[in-house]
Design an enzyme around this catalytic site. Structure first.
Site, PDB file in Angstrom:
ATOM      1  N   TYR A  89       2.265   4.594  -3.954  1.00 14.02           N
ATOM      2  CA  TYR A  89       2.795   5.568  -4.911  1.00 14.02           C
ATOM      3  C   TYR A  89       2.563   7.010  -4.457  1.00 14.02           C
ATOM      4  O   TYR A  89       3.317   7.910  -4.820  1.00 14.02           O
ATOM      5  CB  TYR A  89       2.130   5.385  -6.279  1.00 14.02           C
ATOM      6  CG  TYR A  89       2.828   4.397  -7.172  1.00 14.02           C
ATOM      7  CD1 TYR A  89       2.973   3.073  -6.783  1.00 14.02           C
ATOM      8  CD2 TYR A  89       3.331   4.778  -8.405  1.00 14.02           C
ATOM      9  CE1 TYR A  89       3.596   2.158  -7.606  1.00 14.02           C
ATOM     10  CE2 TYR A  89       3.955   3.870  -9.234  1.00 14.02           C
ATOM     11  CZ  TYR A  89       4.084   2.561  -8.825  1.00 14.02           C
ATOM     12  OH  TYR A  89       4.710   1.668  -9.651  1.00 14.02           O
TER      13      TYR A  89
ATOM     14  N   LYS B 144      -2.370  -8.394   0.079  1.00  9.82           N
ATOM     15  CA  LYS B 144      -1.646  -9.184   1.085  1.00  9.82           C
ATOM     16  C   LYS B 144      -2.379  -9.018   2.416  1.00  9.82           C
ATOM     17  O   LYS B 144      -1.876  -8.383   3.349  1.00  9.82           O
ATOM     18  CB  LYS B 144      -0.189  -8.719   1.180  1.00  9.82           C
ATOM     19  CG  LYS B 144       0.688  -9.206   0.048  1.00  9.82           C
ATOM     20  CD  LYS B 144       1.047 -10.680   0.142  1.00  9.82           C
ATOM     21  CE  LYS B 144       2.046 -10.946   1.254  1.00  9.82           C
ATOM     22  NZ  LYS B 144       2.324 -12.407   1.398  1.00  9.82           N
TER      23      LYS B 144
ATOM     24  N   ASP C 299       1.304 -12.600  -3.784  1.00  9.41           N
ATOM     25  CA  ASP C 299       2.457 -13.451  -4.124  1.00  9.41           C
ATOM     26  C   ASP C 299       1.998 -14.739  -4.801  1.00  9.41           C
ATOM     27  O   ASP C 299       2.600 -15.213  -5.761  1.00  9.41           O
ATOM     28  CB  ASP C 299       3.323 -13.741  -2.884  1.00  9.41           C
ATOM     29  CG  ASP C 299       2.530 -14.317  -1.719  1.00  9.41           C
ATOM     30  OD1 ASP C 299       1.286 -14.203  -1.715  1.00  9.41           O
ATOM     31  OD2 ASP C 299       3.166 -14.873  -0.797  1.00  9.41           O
TER      32      ASP C 299
ATOM     33  N   ASP D 256       1.413  -2.842 -10.607  1.00 10.64           N
ATOM     34  CA  ASP D 256       2.604  -2.508 -11.394  1.00 10.64           C
ATOM     35  C   ASP D 256       3.394  -3.781 -11.700  1.00 10.64           C
ATOM     36  O   ASP D 256       3.780  -4.034 -12.835  1.00 10.64           O
ATOM     37  CB  ASP D 256       3.462  -1.507 -10.608  1.00 10.64           C
ATOM     38  CG  ASP D 256       4.690  -1.074 -11.389  1.00 10.64           C
ATOM     39  OD1 ASP D 256       4.563  -0.833 -12.606  1.00 10.64           O
ATOM     40  OD2 ASP D 256       5.774  -0.996 -10.784  1.00 10.64           O
TER      41      ASP D 256
ATOM     42  N   ASP E  12       3.437  -6.291 -15.366  1.00  8.23           N
ATOM     43  CA  ASP E  12       4.662  -6.602 -16.118  1.00  8.23           C
ATOM     44  C   ASP E  12       4.786  -8.106 -16.332  1.00  8.23           C
ATOM     45  O   ASP E  12       5.142  -8.578 -17.409  1.00  8.23           O
ATOM     46  CB  ASP E  12       5.913  -6.106 -15.367  1.00  8.23           C
ATOM     47  CG  ASP E  12       6.386  -4.749 -15.873  1.00  8.23           C
ATOM     48  OD1 ASP E  12       5.532  -3.971 -16.355  1.00  8.23           O
ATOM     49  OD2 ASP E  12       7.594  -4.464 -15.798  1.00  8.23           O
TER      50      ASP E  12
HETATM   51  C1  IPM Z   1       4.128   1.686 -15.263  1.00  9.02           C
HETATM   52  C2  IPM Z   1       5.502   2.227 -14.989  1.00  9.02           C
HETATM   53  C3  IPM Z   1       5.365   3.446 -14.088  1.00  9.02           C
HETATM   54  C4  IPM Z   1       4.794   2.971 -12.771  1.00  9.02           C
HETATM   55  C5  IPM Z   1       6.653   4.234 -13.879  1.00  9.02           C
HETATM   56  C6  IPM Z   1       7.294   4.635 -15.188  1.00  9.02           C
HETATM   57  C7  IPM Z   1       6.415   5.432 -13.006  1.00  9.02           C
HETATM   58  O1  IPM Z   1       6.305   1.248 -14.455  1.00  9.02           O
HETATM   59  O2  IPM Z   1       3.282   2.445 -15.778  1.00  9.02           O
HETATM   60  O3  IPM Z   1       3.889   0.509 -14.992  1.00  9.02           O
HETATM   61  O4  IPM Z   1       5.527   2.502 -11.890  1.00  9.02           O
HETATM   62  O5  IPM Z   1       3.587   3.081 -12.603  1.00  9.02           O
HETATM   63 MG    MG Z   2       5.403  -0.688 -14.424  1.00  8.28          MG
END
Ligand code: IPM
Ligand code: MG
Length: 364
Positions: free
Chosen positions: A141, A192, A225, A249, A253
């Site tokens: 990032y 990884k 993975d 990230d 999710d």
């Molecule tokens: C998160 C989001 C952010 C990230 C974006 C909005 C920049 O996806 O906080 O998970 O990628 O970190």
């Molecule tokens: Mg995210």
């Protein structure tokens, strides 16, 4: 002592859900004699529209001086075409970087009442309680070099750099081990290391730290993975998952969706303690701005409300108040109230503001 809270509601559904959080904070001030002092400012697309930048220096300074920042969400299709430095998401990234919020705590908790809302079988996810610790200020990032350049033949090259130092790895690993001690005492570290040098370094540093300081905690290493696969196969094998910025990230999710609704999940981003023992922190729901439902008073405010509960726990040292708020949310769900995103048969559908009011009734 006044406790300074900066609210950055942001874009999309951010302002609606943060409105419910504000009501809760004021309830605490009135009924629990707390002294939370709220300042509200702009961040994200709404700040770009007004000031030409997603985060002004003065808002950043306010954030640096606050005891906690509560963020709604930033971004939306309206700002998709802007150059990178102007995109709403930059506000988030700059806050993370400048407040040095290197440890991102993302719980994935499946409330029993919602286990049938998951796309996985209820017995796989019911009572699930995972904590993902995502490194937040390093890795791909922020790594340099980065950018897009033109090659002599006229084609283009895009570069981002995945980079970690041993110090960056160790400080976030310490957070993970310490947290595991207060939970089920198990850390799974994901990278990884089979293809990336920085991944191998990650594994070695975590291993070394474990050997010297955290032998009492169970440690496993897992390729990222494989972790993605194990999360949907048998998620209850995990307690604390420790991983880098990019894998964190994605895995967060995925873990979030196991629980049935991203609309339920809070997060905390924490800095190191300064010499006075103070931690800088930002709290935000995991869900995004959901522009399709913004302004309709139907978004789920519970992730934001639970983010404030994390603030009570991690910034204000008020664990019993945090538990009280968590319990209030659970009770409202038990009574069958649902916003549209978690609505099921025979439940009572409520709006964003009704949901906030119900939580306050329970607090009472
Ligand atoms: C998160 C989001 C952010 C990230 C974006 C909005 C920049 O996806 O906080 O998970 O990628 O970190
Ligand atoms: Mg995210």
């Amino acid at each position: 002592m006044k406790k300074k809270i900066l609210i950055l509601a942001g874009d999309g559904i951010g302002p609606e859900v943060m409105n419910e959080v504000k009501k809760i904070i004021l309830w605490f001030n009135k009924n629990k004699k707390t002294d939370f002092d709220i300042t509200e400012e702009l961040a994200g697309g709404i700040s770009y529209d007004k000031h030409g930048t997603p985060l002004t220096d003065s808002v950043l300074n306010l954030a640096l001086q606050s005891d906690a920042v509560l963020l709604g969400a930033v971004g939306g299709p309206k700002w998709d075409k802007l150059e990178f430095s102007k995109k709403p998401e930059r506000a988030l990234l700059r806050l993370r970087k400048d407040l040095k919020l290197f440890a991102n705590l993302r719980p994935a908790i499946c409330f029993k009442e919602l286990s049938s809302a998951s796309t996985l079988k209820p017995e796989i996810v019911s009572d699930l309680d995972i904590m993902i610790i995502r490194e937040l200020t390093g890795g791909i990032y922020f790594g340099e070099p980065r950018g897009v350049s033109k090659l002599p033949d006229g084609s283009r090259k895009g570069v981002n750099t995945h980079v970690y130092t041993s110090d960056e790895i160790r400080r976030v690993a310490i957070t993970a081990f310490e947290l595991a001690r207060k939970r089920k005492n198990k850390v799974t570290s994901c990278e990884k290391s089979n293809v990336m040098e920085a991944g191998l370094l990650w594994r070695e540093e975590v291993e070394e730290l474990h050997k010297t300081k955290f032998k009492d905690v169970e440690l496993n290493h897992m390729l990222a993975d494989n972790c993605a696969m194990q999360l949907v196969r048998y998620p209850k094998q995990f307690d604390v998952i420790l991983t880098d910025n990019l894998f964190g990230d994605m895995l967060s999710d995925e873990a979030g969706m196991l629980t049935g609704s991203l609309g339920m999940l809070p997060s905390a981003s924490l800095s190191e303690r300064d010499k006075n023992g103070k931690v800088k922190a930002m709290y935000e729901p995991i869900h995004g701005t959901a522009p399709d439902i913004a302004g309709k008073n139907i978004a789920n405010p519970l992730a934001s409300i639970l983010s404030f509960s994390m603030a009570l726990r991690y910034s204000f040292d008020m664990p019993s108040e945090a538990t009280m708020l968590d319990d209030a949310v659970r009770e409202v769900l038990k009574d069958g109230y649902r916003t549209q995103d978690i609505m099921e048969k025979d439940r009572k559908k409520v709006s964003t503001s009704e949901m906030g009011n119900l939580v306050i009734q329970k607090l009472h």
